[in-house]
Scaffold this motif. Structure first.
Motif, short mmCIF file in Angstrom:
data_model
loop_
_atom_site.label_atom_id
_atom_site.label_comp_id
_atom_site.label_asym_id
_atom_site.label_seq_id
_atom_site.Cartn_x
_atom_site.Cartn_y
_atom_site.Cartn_z
N GLY A 1 -0.11 3.39 -2.87
CA GLY A 1 -0.77 4.63 -2.43
C GLY A 1 -2.26 4.48 -2.23
N THR A 2 -2.75 3.25 -2.16
CA THR A 2 -4.19 3.06 -2.04
C THR A 2 -4.48 1.82 -1.19
OG1 THR A 2 -6.21 2.99 -3.36
CG2 THR A 2 -4.40 1.64 -4.15
N ASP A 3 -5.71 1.72 -0.70
CA ASP A 3 -6.11 0.60 0.16
C ASP A 3 -6.12 -0.71 -0.63
OD1 ASP A 3 -7.37 -1.20 1.79
OD2 ASP A 3 -8.87 0.23 2.53
N LEU A 4 -5.33 -1.68 -0.18
CA LEU A 4 -5.30 -2.98 -0.85
C LEU A 4 -5.78 -4.08 0.10
CD1 LEU A 4 -1.77 -2.65 -2.59
CD2 LEU A 4 -4.01 -2.21 -3.61
N GLY A 5 -6.58 -3.66 1.10
CA GLY A 5 -7.04 -4.58 2.15
C GLY A 5 -7.78 -5.79 1.61
N GLY A 6 -8.35 -5.71 0.41
CA GLY A 6 -9.10 -6.83 -0.14
C GLY A 6 -8.21 -7.89 -0.80
N TYR A 7 -6.91 -7.62 -0.88
CA TYR A 7 -6.02 -8.58 -1.57
C TYR A 7 -5.48 -9.64 -0.61
CZ TYR A 7 -6.14 -5.75 -5.78
OH TYR A 7 -6.55 -5.10 -6.91
N GLU B 1 0.83 -1.21 0.00
CA GLU B 1 0.00 0.00 0.00
C GLU B 1 0.86 1.26 0.00
OE1 GLU B 1 -4.02 -1.67 2.27
OE2 GLU B 1 -2.40 -0.82 3.46
N GLN B 2 2.06 1.17 0.61
CA GLN B 2 2.93 2.35 0.61
C GLN B 2 3.37 2.70 -0.80
OE1 GLN B 2 6.24 2.03 3.39
NE2 GLN B 2 5.05 0.56 4.55
N VAL B 3 3.54 1.67 -1.64
CA VAL B 3 3.95 1.92 -3.01
C VAL B 3 2.74 2.25 -3.87
CG1 VAL B 3 5.03 0.90 -5.06
CG2 VAL B 3 5.98 0.45 -2.78
N GLU C 1 -0.50 12.38 -1.64
CA GLU C 1 -1.64 12.19 -0.75
C GLU C 1 -2.02 10.70 -0.64
OE1 GLU C 1 -2.76 14.87 0.88
OE2 GLU C 1 -1.24 15.98 -0.24
N GLY C 2 -1.11 9.79 -0.96
CA GLY C 2 -1.41 8.36 -0.88
C GLY C 2 -1.73 7.95 0.55
N VAL C 3 -2.06 6.66 0.74
CA VAL C 3 -2.51 6.22 2.07
C VAL C 3 -1.40 6.24 3.12
CG1 VAL C 3 -4.46 4.81 1.34
CG2 VAL C 3 -2.19 3.77 1.47
N THR C 4 -0.14 6.22 2.66
CA THR C 4 0.97 6.32 3.61
C THR C 4 1.62 7.68 3.48
OG1 THR C 4 1.41 3.99 3.37
CG2 THR C 4 3.13 5.29 4.39
N ALA D 1 12.36 6.93 -6.50
CA ALA D 1 11.84 6.03 -7.53
C ALA D 1 10.35 6.30 -7.78
CB ALA D 1 12.04 4.59 -7.11
N ASP D 2 9.94 6.14 -9.03
CA ASP D 2 8.56 6.39 -9.43
C ASP D 2 7.72 5.14 -9.09
OD1 ASP D 2 6.23 6.54 -10.83
OD2 ASP D 2 7.13 7.15 -12.74
N PRO D 3 6.62 5.29 -8.31
CA PRO D 3 5.82 4.12 -7.92
C PRO D 3 5.33 3.30 -9.11
CG PRO D 3 5.09 6.07 -6.73
CD PRO D 3 6.12 6.53 -7.72
N ALA D 4 4.98 3.98 -10.23
CA ALA D 4 4.48 3.23 -11.39
C ALA D 4 5.58 2.32 -11.94
CB ALA D 4 4.00 4.21 -12.47
N VAL D 5 6.80 2.82 -11.94
CA VAL D 5 7.93 2.03 -12.46
C VAL D 5 8.21 0.85 -11.51
CG1 VAL D 5 10.40 2.09 -13.03
CG2 VAL D 5 8.91 4.04 -13.61
N ILE D 6 8.16 1.15 -10.19
CA ILE D 6 8.39 0.08 -9.21
C ILE D 6 7.34 -1.02 -9.40
CG2 ILE D 6 8.43 -0.52 -6.74
CD1 ILE D 6 9.28 2.29 -6.11
N ALA D 7 6.07 -0.60 -9.47
CA ALA D 7 4.97 -1.57 -9.57
C ALA D 7 5.12 -2.44 -10.82
CB ALA D 7 3.64 -0.84 -9.59
N LYS D 8 5.47 -1.81 -11.92
CA LYS D 8 5.62 -2.57 -13.18
C LYS D 8 6.73 -3.63 -13.03
CE LYS D 8 6.33 -1.69 -18.12
NZ LYS D 8 7.68 -2.23 -18.33
#
Ligand SMILES: Cc1cc2nc3c(=O)[nH]c(=O)nc-3n(C[C@H](O)[C@H](O)[C@H](O)COP(=O)(O)O)c2cc1C
Length: 457
Positions: free
Chosen positions: A322-328, A318-320, A344-347, A355-362
């Motif tokens: 930036g949104t609630d992932l509680g359902g996963y 969720e820190q990366v 303004e993400g959740v953390t 580092a760019d979160p989109a790049v990390i996630a990919k």
């Protein structure tokens, strides 16, 4: 002690054998500390800092290192409970440690974005004075507006401006530290002269960021001024370090990655007229020891599972994202939604390393798919990957290899339990390094931190 190729077996490159430099990181603003472990004591009581510091000094470490978060991290609107919180102010802790140690350097992380140079220079000079020349300043620029809300109107400075401010900040601090002549205090009882005539230079700085006019308030310390450490990774950060820093605290603890960072940063020094050895590069490194390699691997896996519980895995993601992932499901695949990229993400309050979160996630998604990793497996890979896992001999040999082959000049060692986690490193790895002739067996009497680090004085 300096070993040269003339006195010992030459290395492949016929260069002097390098000495390993080590710093001891007191954890506290990240999830490496397994605070629920039964060996843990308080993470914030002074007795813990004292144990940690005296143990690091027993291991002849160059310096003790404190990171700093200027605001309690929040996650989903609550105080983030993965971290140790409530740590006393860095300079207060280091002043206390100065009194219960004799040789070890004392390095604190202090932001140039949320301090003023006159005051911070004065505080660091005070620490340098009372520790007889053992102070160091890890310069950080602190990456987001959330941290800034307690400090400045508008809270935010973008990256370019942060480094512009940092550069001028250090220039002002240096002028203040250099303002007193080395033997300014004469304290001549017969004549009544306390300060030698003209011993105090007047600082008169007027720049785009700061106006500072007056005399500095403290005399020089035995090392003249605190050692400058820097933590920052961007091209701006590396340029800043090559002009300013004497030590870099880096994140590049992989061997090839470390070599690439090392050669990049050391390569920048020539352009500013500095010698390669005038800047030491120390990546952060965790370790797990065992009687055998298999034993160490098992301990590493057990520690990682403690460091990354199912809830921690989701919270880390969720820190990366930036949104609630509680359902996963932590044992299921990574989310296929894209991360939210705003501040303004959740953390809020996580120190970003650029580092760019989109790049990390990919990258993470690709890796997880390729290797069939669940969310928790993947988080373990990134948040609880232990740099050195093996017997003390293996760990000492790996550390030495990094240093001799220019992947680093040493490491900032981070234990996974605190304050006693470093003890076994001191008991078992340090003697192995000493036996190889690449690590001091004692401090030079009266050495300042700059001398201990082997930096030009
Ligand atoms: C290894 C490392 C450690 C850092 N530690 C801290 C810290 O303890 N406190 C802090 O406010 N910022 C810390 N930072 C953040 C940096 O000062 C900087 O703001 C951030 O890395 C963005 O700059 P960059 O793009 O040059 O990396 C750290 C950065 C790195 C690379």
């Amino acid at each position: 002690m300096t070993l040269t190729s003339a006195t010992t077996a030459p290395t492949r490159t016929e260069r002097p054998i390098k000495q390993v430099h080590l710093a001891a990181h007191f954890p506290g603003v990240n999830n490496t500390t397994v605070w629920r472990d039964s060996n843990q004591a308080s993470q914030i009581a002074f007795s813990s800092f004292r144990h940690f510091a005296q143990n690091a000094e027993r291991g002849k470490f160059d310096f003790l290192f404190l990171a700093e978060g200027l605001r309690l991290r929040e996650h989903k609107g609550l105080i983030h409970d993965l971290d140790v919180v409530g740590r006393p102010n860095t300079l207060a802790v280091l002043a206390g440690i100065a009194a219960v140690t004799e040789h070890i350097g004392l390095v604190g992380t202090l932001s140039t974005t949320f301090n003023e140079p006159y005051e911070l220079a004065r505080q660091l000079a005070s620490l340098d004075q009372i520790s007889l020349g053992r102070a160091g300043w890890n310069i950080v620029t602190t990456s987001d507006a959330f941290h800034g809300e307690n400090f400045r109107r508008g809270a935010y400075l973008d990256r370019g401006d942060r480094y512009t401010r940092a550069e001028e900040f250090v220039e002002v601090a240096r002028r203040l530290w250099d303002a007193w002549a080395p033997d300014a205090i004469t304290a001549d009882k017969a004549t009544g002269e306390f300060l030698a005539a003209d011993a105090l230079g007047h600082v008169d700085h007027h720049g785009p960021q700061f106006d500072v006019t007056g005399f500095a308030t403290l005399p020089r310390s035995p090392q003249g001024s605190p050692v400058i450490v820097q933590a920052g990774d961007s091209a701006d950060g590396r340029d800043f370090a090559s002009r300013t820093a004497e030590v870099i605290f880096s994140l590049h603890s992989g061997f090839e990655d470390g070599q690439a960072f090392y050669s990049d940063v050391k390569g920048r020094l020539a352009a500013v007229g500095r010698h390669r050895d005038s800047l030491k590069i120390l990546p952060a490194a965790t370790f797990i020891l065992g009687d055998t390699e298999a034993d160490a691997r098992e301990r590493s896996r057990e520690t990682a599972l403690l460091q990354v519980s199912p809830q921690t895995a989701i919270a880390f993601l969720e820190q990366v994202w930036g949104t609630d992932l509680g359902g996963y499901d932590p044992d299921g695949p990574l989310p296929d939604i894209d991360p939210v990229t705003s501040d303004e993400g959740v953390t809020r309050g996580r120190v970003r390393h650029g580092a760019d979160p989109a790049v990390i996630a990919k990258g993470w998604r690709e890796l997880a798919e390729a290797e069939g990793l669940s969310i928790r497996d993947l988080v373990i890979r990134f948040a609880a990957k232990h740099t050195f896992v093996g017997t003390p001999v293996q760990v000492a040999e790996t550390i030495n290899r990094y240093v001799q082959e220019d992947a680093s000049d040493g490491f900032v060692i981070v234990g996974s339990t605190n304050p006693t986690g470093l003890d076994e490193f001191v008991d078992h790895v340090i003697p192995e390094l000493q036996e190889r002739g690449v690590y001091r067996t004692d401090y030079e009497p009266g050495a300042t931190l700059r001398q201990t680090l082997g930096l030009p004085v």
